[in-house]
Design a protein around this motif. Structure first.
Motif, mmCIF file in Angstrom:
data_model
loop_
_atom_site.group_PDB
_atom_site.id
_atom_site.type_symbol
_atom_site.label_atom_id
_atom_site.label_comp_id
_atom_site.label_asym_id
_atom_site.label_seq_id
_atom_site.Cartn_x
_atom_site.Cartn_y
_atom_site.Cartn_z
ATOM 1 N N THR A 1 -31.289 90.555 47.876
ATOM 2 C CA THR A 1 -30.560 90.297 46.633
ATOM 3 C C THR A 1 -31.236 90.982 45.456
ATOM 4 N N ALA B 1 -29.674 93.926 43.162
ATOM 5 C CA ALA B 1 -29.462 93.696 41.728
ATOM 6 C C ALA B 1 -30.210 94.721 40.886
ATOM 7 N N THR C 1 -22.362 92.407 40.486
ATOM 8 C CA THR C 1 -22.688 91.006 40.739
ATOM 9 C C THR C 1 -23.073 90.874 42.200
ATOM 10 N N VAL C 2 -24.178 90.184 42.472
ATOM 11 C CA VAL C 2 -24.652 89.990 43.840
ATOM 12 C C VAL C 2 -24.492 88.512 44.192
ATOM 13 N N ALA D 1 -34.228 86.053 40.964
ATOM 14 C CA ALA D 1 -33.300 86.864 40.173
ATOM 15 C C ALA D 1 -33.679 86.807 38.691
ATOM 16 N N ALA E 1 -32.349 89.557 36.347
ATOM 17 C CA ALA E 1 -30.969 89.685 36.836
ATOM 18 C C ALA E 1 -30.274 88.338 37.004
ATOM 19 N N ARG F 1 -26.506 88.109 36.911
ATOM 20 C CA ARG F 1 -25.708 88.884 37.867
ATOM 21 C C ARG F 1 -25.878 88.429 39.306
ATOM 22 N N VAL F 2 -26.627 87.361 39.519
ATOM 23 C CA VAL F 2 -26.854 86.854 40.871
ATOM 24 C C VAL F 2 -26.282 85.443 40.973
#
Length: 201
Positions: free
Chosen positions: A76, A80, A87-88, A105, A110, A113-114
């Motif tokens: 992940t 990212a 988006t993960v 993250a 990030a 976005r996770v």
């Protein structure tokens, strides 16, 4: 010893936090890990082969991307990082793994976005440009097949899935099974006894 596995939903193994360091594509990572999750003490060798040999997404890939069986989040976090527009979604049955992934993250900047979620909490309408997985072979062949039947159909029409499986744990038979299910499968790389499979529609 406990009855916990890394695919236990609520591990009772003491967490005993630790850090795992590794490098991918010229970037160094230091992530938080803990007991009761997959490969708690190091970057798993299969995951290392996957991240080294598969084609990491370009910076302009917008996703969404899926890390299936995220553990403490190394895949992940790499996704990212290399795909900052994406988006993960990080899926794991293990709540401790999800919490670690969320924290990691944030650690790499990030967090926005996770999305680390349990399998049933991922919205049904989300499809993926890429799926990445070091799948949980030890859940058993039938369960593994069910897992892949559930998630691979969520690839977008032009999407790609990257899987890594040890040869001695059935990497070649999984390749054949995926072909029998109608997927296009290429053995993209082999290293240190692992097969990296590229799967498309």
């Amino acid at each position: 010893m406990t009855g916990d596995h890394y695919f236990t939903a609520e591990p009772s193994t003491p967490a005993r936090p630790r850090e795992v360091e590794f490098s991918v594509a010229g970037r160094d990572y230091t992530l938080s890990s803990a007991g009761g999750v997959f490969s708690a003490d190091r970057l798993d060798p299969g995951t290392a082969v996957l991240l080294r040999k598969a084609d990491l997404p370009d910076a302009d890939v917008a996703g969404p991307l899926l890390d299936l069986g995220c553990g403490f989040g190394p895949i992940t976090c790499v996704l990212a990082t290399v795909a900052p527009a994406a988006t993960v979604w990080a899926v794991d049955v293990n709540e401790r793994a999800r919490a670690l992934t969320t924290g990691n993250a944030a650690r790499i900047g990030a967090a926005d976005r996770v999305r680390a979620v349990a399998p049933d909490d991922l919205p049904a309408d989300v499809t993926f440009a890429q799926i990445w997985s070091n799948p949980p072979i030890h859940i058993g062949k039938a369960e593994l097949h069910d897992l892949l039947r559930r998630w691979l159909p969520r690839l977008t029409p032009n999407g790609v899935a990257w899987l890594v499986v040890a040869r001695h744990l059935g990497g070649d038979s999984l390749h054949r099974w995926l072909v029998e299910q109608g997927w296009q499968v290429e053995r993209h790389a082999s290293q240190k006894g692992y097969r990296v499979l590229r799967v498309t529609r």
